[in-house]
Design an enzyme around this catalytic site. Structure first.
Site, mmCIF file in Angstrom:
data_model
loop_
_atom_site.group_PDB
_atom_site.id
_atom_site.type_symbol
_atom_site.label_atom_id
_atom_site.label_comp_id
_atom_site.label_asym_id
_atom_site.label_seq_id
_atom_site.Cartn_x
_atom_site.Cartn_y
_atom_site.Cartn_z
ATOM 1 N N ILE A 123 0.847 -1.195 0.000
ATOM 2 C CA ILE A 123 0.000 0.000 0.000
ATOM 3 C C ILE A 123 0.879 1.240 0.000
ATOM 4 O O ILE A 123 1.745 1.404 0.859
ATOM 5 C CB ILE A 123 -0.943 0.007 1.216
ATOM 6 C CG1 ILE A 123 -1.862 -1.214 1.159
ATOM 7 C CG2 ILE A 123 -1.766 1.298 1.262
ATOM 8 C CD1 ILE A 123 -2.732 -1.389 2.376
ATOM 9 N N GLU A 174 7.128 6.107 23.120
ATOM 10 C CA GLU A 174 7.591 6.413 21.767
ATOM 11 C C GLU A 174 6.394 6.545 20.828
ATOM 12 O O GLU A 174 5.565 5.640 20.741
ATOM 13 C CB GLU A 174 8.520 5.297 21.265
ATOM 14 C CG GLU A 174 9.069 5.555 19.882
ATOM 15 C CD GLU A 174 9.995 4.442 19.404
ATOM 16 O OE1 GLU A 174 11.013 4.749 18.772
ATOM 17 O OE2 GLU A 174 9.690 3.266 19.669
ATOM 18 N N LYS A 220 14.667 -11.101 6.944
ATOM 19 C CA LYS A 220 13.214 -10.979 7.000
ATOM 20 C C LYS A 220 12.900 -9.481 7.197
ATOM 21 O O LYS A 220 12.931 -8.957 8.303
ATOM 22 C CB LYS A 220 12.683 -11.814 8.158
ATOM 23 C CG LYS A 220 11.150 -12.043 8.222
ATOM 24 C CD LYS A 220 10.339 -10.842 7.998
ATOM 25 C CE LYS A 220 8.912 -10.915 8.379
ATOM 26 N NZ LYS A 220 8.361 -9.543 8.523
ATOM 27 N N CYS A 230 13.791 5.743 15.423
ATOM 28 C CA CYS A 230 13.862 5.237 16.791
ATOM 29 C C CYS A 230 14.671 6.158 17.693
ATOM 30 O O CYS A 230 14.430 6.231 18.896
ATOM 31 C CB CYS A 230 14.447 3.827 16.800
ATOM 32 S SG CYS A 230 15.990 3.671 15.899
ATOM 33 N N GLY A 288 13.614 -2.921 15.720
ATOM 34 C CA GLY A 288 12.163 -2.743 15.692
ATOM 35 C C GLY A 288 11.635 -2.322 17.039
ATOM 36 O O GLY A 288 12.347 -1.720 17.855
ATOM 37 N N SER A 289 10.397 -2.656 17.316
ATOM 38 C CA SER A 289 9.722 -2.195 18.521
ATOM 39 C C SER A 289 10.148 -2.972 19.759
ATOM 40 O O SER A 289 10.589 -4.126 19.677
ATOM 41 C CB SER A 289 8.203 -2.322 18.352
ATOM 42 O OG SER A 289 7.820 -3.690 18.393
ATOM 43 N N THR A 309 8.129 -6.367 20.406
ATOM 44 C CA THR A 309 8.600 -7.446 19.534
ATOM 45 C C THR A 309 9.980 -7.910 19.957
ATOM 46 O O THR A 309 10.286 -9.110 19.933
ATOM 47 C CB THR A 309 8.626 -6.984 18.066
ATOM 48 O OG1 THR A 309 7.327 -6.544 17.688
ATOM 49 C CG2 THR A 309 9.050 -8.116 17.141
ATOM 50 N N GLU A 350 7.029 -6.393 6.697
ATOM 51 C CA GLU A 350 6.007 -6.579 5.653
ATOM 52 C C GLU A 350 5.438 -5.252 5.170
ATOM 53 O O GLU A 350 4.800 -5.191 4.114
ATOM 54 C CB GLU A 350 4.867 -7.463 6.172
ATOM 55 C CG GLU A 350 4.088 -6.918 7.339
ATOM 56 C CD GLU A 350 4.662 -7.306 8.694
ATOM 57 O OE1 GLU A 350 3.900 -7.258 9.677
ATOM 58 O OE2 GLU A 350 5.863 -7.647 8.775
ATOM 59 N N GLU A 358 18.098 -3.629 18.632
ATOM 60 C CA GLU A 358 18.057 -2.168 18.538
ATOM 61 C C GLU A 358 16.593 -1.797 18.529
ATOM 62 O O GLU A 358 15.893 -2.004 17.541
ATOM 63 C CB GLU A 358 18.781 -1.700 17.265
ATOM 64 C CG GLU A 358 19.278 -0.255 17.367
ATOM 65 C CD GLU A 358 18.315 0.748 16.791
ATOM 66 O OE1 GLU A 358 17.329 1.072 17.494
ATOM 67 O OE2 GLU A 358 18.520 1.205 15.665
ATOM 68 N N LEU A 359 16.117 -1.266 19.668
ATOM 69 C CA LEU A 359 14.682 -1.106 19.876
ATOM 70 C C LEU A 359 14.284 0.371 19.861
ATOM 71 O O LEU A 359 14.869 1.167 19.146
ATOM 72 C CB LEU A 359 14.294 -1.795 21.182
ATOM 73 C CG LEU A 359 14.753 -3.267 21.280
ATOM 74 C CD1 LEU A 359 14.419 -3.846 22.648
ATOM 75 C CD2 LEU A 359 14.152 -4.101 20.166
ATOM 76 N N ASP A 410 6.910 3.001 -1.366
ATOM 77 C CA ASP A 410 6.653 1.902 -0.429
ATOM 78 C C ASP A 410 6.605 2.402 1.008
ATOM 79 O O ASP A 410 5.813 1.934 1.829
ATOM 80 C CB ASP A 410 7.758 0.850 -0.574
ATOM 81 C CG ASP A 410 7.413 -0.475 0.064
ATOM 82 O OD1 ASP A 410 6.218 -0.731 0.294
ATOM 83 O OD2 ASP A 410 8.333 -1.271 0.326
#
Length: 505
Positions: A31, A394, A185, A295, A238-239, A242, A188, A260-261, A99
């Site tokens: 999207i 955050e 990975k 971040c 990422g978060s 997660t 998405e 690395e959050l 993207d």
């Protein structure tokens, strides 16, 4: 550089050096956050695809064409990848923009960093040959010891959507430089350019299995990668929630992780700043760059009360001048956030701040001239209390909250009043004060008289709930190396004489 008009490539999963349809044939929509239109589809890997990729990676490590390569040989692949990325820069920047939603010139700058990062790790791969075996001096002459630096093995790399190809490169380049076999990975929400990296690797002849790229949902492809017994390490950006799940799953196999959050970084501004406008611009850049989706964003402005009124007045003038538009438009400085979910999340943070008693000094809503797309005005929030959600959590969007201080001690306390510890900035003419704050900040990165510059040579990472481990520089290469001690008894014809020989009893 002209922005090309291109089609979205239709890719499969990149496994073992070739494109493969996911076994369950699932696909996910792409999207465009600027207009909310579906512009294509990406393949959705599942556990079965992960297993195939892991087996291909194991096979690559056993083969001479990858597993036995020298650093110099690997460097040639990395430089070839860099050259191809540079060649395709206009197309890759455009794919990134449609993207991800970041302004095109930012995406183009990211592609330049991708090229430089691959070239940098090519240099480190070459240098690794001379460091592969390092002698260690001992206090006993009857032994000699050396240390070997070897590839860690199969590594799983899970990357975010805010810098899709650049964050991919931060992990892929050092992993390949070290000689690991990597399985990527990507998020998405922004996977197109990561898949294009697979095509580039195919074009330059990277040995099969050295890098596989699996797009798909985190709870399917990502979880399977983390919990796979033949994956030796996970590197994740990422978060925080997660990251906790990844750390918990990896712990079941005693698998090392680099995390690395998130962050809620402060920017402390004193009344002795060099120039008001320069300080204002760094404040805006530190929070609103990349549509506020960083971040390390310095999203907590802590300003000395003696200059707060004039500083905020000037900040407001600059903020009103920021061009918000389709990110492909010339001179766009703020595009949409990544998705409908993120758009609603950011607006909820703003409305909660207002409900809790804060003042929305500017912004806080959709720009009037943009009826479609996930656009949010750059937002400045004042009258903030340290108990408020907007101070503590955050946002990951273009939202800046403000508090004032009187003394250095108060400023330090406010700066460190967070569960995170990724970045921190100070703006002041007094370099001795800057040094005091550098030591006092509870963070992994400190900026003095600036905010957010990021280079590939120094280390990057945080403390507290911003994660642990370091990326970039030589520190990142160490993430993907196993350190092996080798000790030799140099007088094997002489007995050790710890036990009595039976023949002499």
């Amino acid at each position: 550089m002209a922005i090309p008009n291109i089609r979205i490539p239709c890719r499969q999963l990149f496994i073992d050096g070739e494109w493969r349809e996911p076994l369950k044939k699932n696909r996910l929509p792409i999207i465009n956050p600027a207009n909310e239109e579906i512009i294509g589809y990406i393949p959705a890997a599942t556990e079965e695809d992960v297993d195939i990729a892991v087996k291909a990676a194991r096979s690559a490590l056993r083969r001479d064409d990858w597993g036995s390569t020298t650093g110099a040989q690997r460097a040639k692949y990395l430089r070839a990848i860099a050259a191809k990325v540079l060649e395709k820069k206009p197309e890759l920047a455009t794919l990134e923009t449609i993207d991800n939603g970041k302004p095109w010139f930012e995406a183009a700058s990211d592609i330049d960093d991708v090229v430089a990062c691959f070239e940098y790790y090519a240099d480190l791969a070459e240098a690794l040959d001379s460091k592969k075996k390092t002698e260690v001096k001992l206090h006993l002459d009857s032994f000699k010891t050396h240390v070997l630096r070897e590839p860690l093995g199969v590594v799983g790399l899970i990357t975010p959507w805010n810098y899709p190809l650049l964050m991919t490169t931060w992990k892929v380049a050092p992993a390949l430089a070290a000689g690991c076999a990597a399985i990527l990975k990507p998020s998405e929400l922004a996977s197109i350019t990561s898949l294009e990296l697979g095509e580039i690797c195919r074009e330059v002849g990277l040995p099969p299995g050295a890098l596989s790229i699996l797009t798909g949902l985190g709870h399917e492809a990502g979880t399977s990668l983390v919990s796979h017994p033949d994956v030796d390490k996970i590197a994740f950006t990422g978060s925080g929630p997660t990251g906790v799940k990844i750390m918990t799953a990896a712990a079941q196999l005693v698998k090392p992780v680099t995390l690395e959050l998130g962050g809620k970084s402060p920017i402390v501004v004193f009344d002795d700043i060099h120039d008001l406008d320069i300080a204002v611009e760094w404040t805006l850049f530190g929070c609103f760059w990349t549509n506020g989706q960083i971040c390390s964003a310095t999203s907590r402005l802590i300003i000395q009360e003696t200059i707060a009124p004039q500083f905020l007045a000037r900040l407001l003038e600059w903020t009103k001048n920021i061009k918000i538009s389709d990110p492909l438009e010339e001179d766009c400085k703020l595009g949409p956030v990544i998705s409908r979910g993120q758009y609603e999340k950011v607006l909820k943070f703003i409305s909660t701040a207002k409900d809790e008693g804060a003042t929305i000094l500017y912004g806080g809503d959709r720009p009037e001239h943009l009826k479609k797309g996930y656009y949010i005005q750059p937002t400045i929030i004042t009258d903030v209390d340290t108990s408020m959600e907007i101070w503590n959590e955050e946002v990951f969007g273009p939202v800046l909250c403000v508090k004032t201080f009187k003394t250095e001690e108060e400023a330090i306390e406010l700066a460190n009043d967070t569960k995170y510890g990724l970045g921190a900035a100070i703006l002041s003419k007094d370099l001795e004060r800057c040094e005091r704050f550098t030591k006092a900040f509870q963070s992994g990165v400190v900026w003095i008289n600036c905010s957010q510059p990021c280079f590939w040579q120094p280390p990057w990472g945080g403390k507290k709930r911003s994660g642990f481990g370091r990326e970039l520089g030589e520190w990142s290469l160490e993430n993907y190396l196993n350190i092996k001690q080798v000790t030799q008894y140099v007088t094997p014809d002489e007995p050790w004489a710890f036990y009595k020989s039976p023949s002499k009893l």
